[in-house]
Design a protein around this motif. Sequence first.
Motif, PDB file in Angstrom:
ATOM      1  N   LEU A   1      -9.604  -8.920  42.653  1.00 41.35           N
ATOM      2  CA  LEU A   1      -8.318  -8.311  42.623  1.00 41.35           C
ATOM      3  C   LEU A   1      -7.340  -9.091  41.844  1.00 41.35           C
ATOM      4  O   LEU A   1      -6.471  -8.891  41.241  1.00 41.35           O
ATOM      5  CB  LEU A   1      -7.829  -8.026  44.042  1.00 41.35           C
ATOM      6  CG  LEU A   1      -8.940  -7.189  44.732  1.00 41.35           C
ATOM      7  CD1 LEU A   1      -8.223  -6.828  46.289  1.00 41.35           C
ATOM      8  CD2 LEU A   1      -8.840  -5.713  44.342  1.00 41.35           C
ATOM      9  N   ARG A   2      -7.461 -10.487  42.067  1.00 40.13           N
ATOM     10  CA  ARG A   2      -6.388 -11.243  41.259  1.00 40.13           C
ATOM     11  C   ARG A   2      -6.631 -11.324  39.692  1.00 40.13           C
ATOM     12  O   ARG A   2      -5.778 -11.449  39.018  1.00 40.13           O
ATOM     13  CB  ARG A   2      -6.826 -12.648  41.954  1.00 40.13           C
ATOM     14  CG  ARG A   2      -6.459 -13.029  43.286  1.00 40.13           C
ATOM     15  CD  ARG A   2      -5.988 -14.614  43.514  1.00 40.13           C
ATOM     16  NE  ARG A   2      -5.612 -14.611  44.941  1.00 40.13           N
ATOM     17  CZ  ARG A   2      -6.250 -14.627  46.112  1.00 40.13           C
ATOM     18  NH1 ARG A   2      -7.763 -14.863  46.095  1.00 40.13           N
ATOM     19  NH2 ARG A   2      -5.676 -15.143  47.272  1.00 40.13           N
ATOM     20  N   HIS A   3      -7.790 -11.210  39.288  1.00 41.23           N
ATOM     21  CA  HIS A   3      -8.145 -11.076  37.926  1.00 41.23           C
ATOM     22  C   HIS A   3      -7.715  -9.940  37.366  1.00 41.23           C
ATOM     23  O   HIS A   3      -7.132  -9.682  36.370  1.00 41.23           O
ATOM     24  CB  HIS A   3      -9.648 -11.335  37.821  1.00 41.23           C
ATOM     25  CG  HIS A   3     -10.251 -12.629  37.978  1.00 41.23           C
ATOM     26  ND1 HIS A   3     -11.711 -12.757  38.294  1.00 41.23           N
ATOM     27  CD2 HIS A   3      -9.528 -13.669  38.075  1.00 41.23           C
ATOM     28  CE1 HIS A   3     -11.756 -14.055  38.447  1.00 41.23           C
ATOM     29  NE2 HIS A   3     -10.708 -14.430  38.257  1.00 41.23           N
ATOM     30  N   LEU A   4      -7.703  -8.791  38.029  1.00 38.44           N
ATOM     31  CA  LEU A   4      -7.205  -7.297  37.781  1.00 38.44           C
ATOM     32  C   LEU A   4      -5.642  -7.583  37.704  1.00 38.44           C
ATOM     33  O   LEU A   4      -5.090  -7.143  36.703  1.00 38.44           O
ATOM     34  CB  LEU A   4      -7.621  -6.465  38.750  1.00 38.44           C
ATOM     35  CG  LEU A   4      -7.137  -4.983  38.442  1.00 38.44           C
ATOM     36  CD1 LEU A   4      -7.647  -4.542  37.012  1.00 38.44           C
ATOM     37  CD2 LEU A   4      -7.625  -4.033  39.502  1.00 38.44           C
ATOM     38  N   GLN A   5      -5.080  -8.143  38.565  1.00 34.59           N
ATOM     39  CA  GLN A   5      -3.620  -8.568  38.633  1.00 34.59           C
ATOM     40  C   GLN A   5      -3.350  -9.238  37.352  1.00 34.59           C
ATOM     41  O   GLN A   5      -2.279  -9.072  36.674  1.00 34.59           O
ATOM     42  CB  GLN A   5      -3.191  -9.200  39.739  1.00 34.59           C
ATOM     43  CG  GLN A   5      -1.926  -9.744  39.948  1.00 34.59           C
ATOM     44  CD  GLN A   5      -0.839  -8.431  39.662  1.00 34.59           C
ATOM     45  OE1 GLN A   5      -1.099  -7.224  40.366  1.00 34.59           O
ATOM     46  NE2 GLN A   5       0.403  -8.431  39.097  1.00 34.59           N
TER      47      GLN A   5
END
Length: 255
Positions: A85-89
């Motif tokens: 999710l952090r990579h997507l952000q």
Amino acid sequence: MTTHVKRAFKYRFCPTDAQAAELSRTFGCVRKVYNLALAARTEAWVTRQERVNYNATSAMLTAWKKTEELAYLNDVSSVPLQQALRHLQMAFTHFFGKRARYPRFKSRKTSRRSAEYTSSAFRFRDGKLTLAKMTEPLAVVWSRPLPEGASPSTVTVSQDAAGRWFVSLLCEDPSVKPLPATGQAVGVDAGLEHLLTLSTGEKITNPRHERRDRAALAKQQRRLAKKEKGSANRARARLKVAKIHARIADRRRDT
């Protein structure tokens, strides 16, 4: 003067059958969570012109785990899922900053198989690395030493298209020191007969290690192009191409 920088140290490792199964499940769950969050963020923007941030997708992940359909997400470590999710952000941050294209969905067949663990999800002691949900350390081939006293902040496990397993440890390296300024400049020209030619007159010979591999790669790529998409023969031909790519990469690294 010593400069503290972050460096990634990448190594090969051979997982046990249980570790390989656990990592494969984790890769699949990471891909699933990334795609679900991307779909949710896209739908929110298209229908309501609403930007969904990391905190909102993290709350979605908690809700997904409570459903019967996605209960299997509880079987793997939660840290790689949160990291996805952090990579997507970060991908959306680069997109809105006009530094990258719109994030794309991850494919089971073509996307990179990887999972990132932060310090709360692994144990590194006495040169042994143990990941969350595992009882035994990974059999890492320590081809080069880590910086003295280094403590990894993140660990990324991946598997390439040729089936090889890698682990990358991000550490702070205090040994990097800036070189003294000399006030001189050297021009470099890349060529075919010689790999490099310097303005000082020095010539570096082209070892031509890849000539045979390049010919084999072209041959396998032609065979791959003739295979029917989705067939088992195409999958086998794609694996052969990946192995040649891996061999070329290994020789470049060793040169």
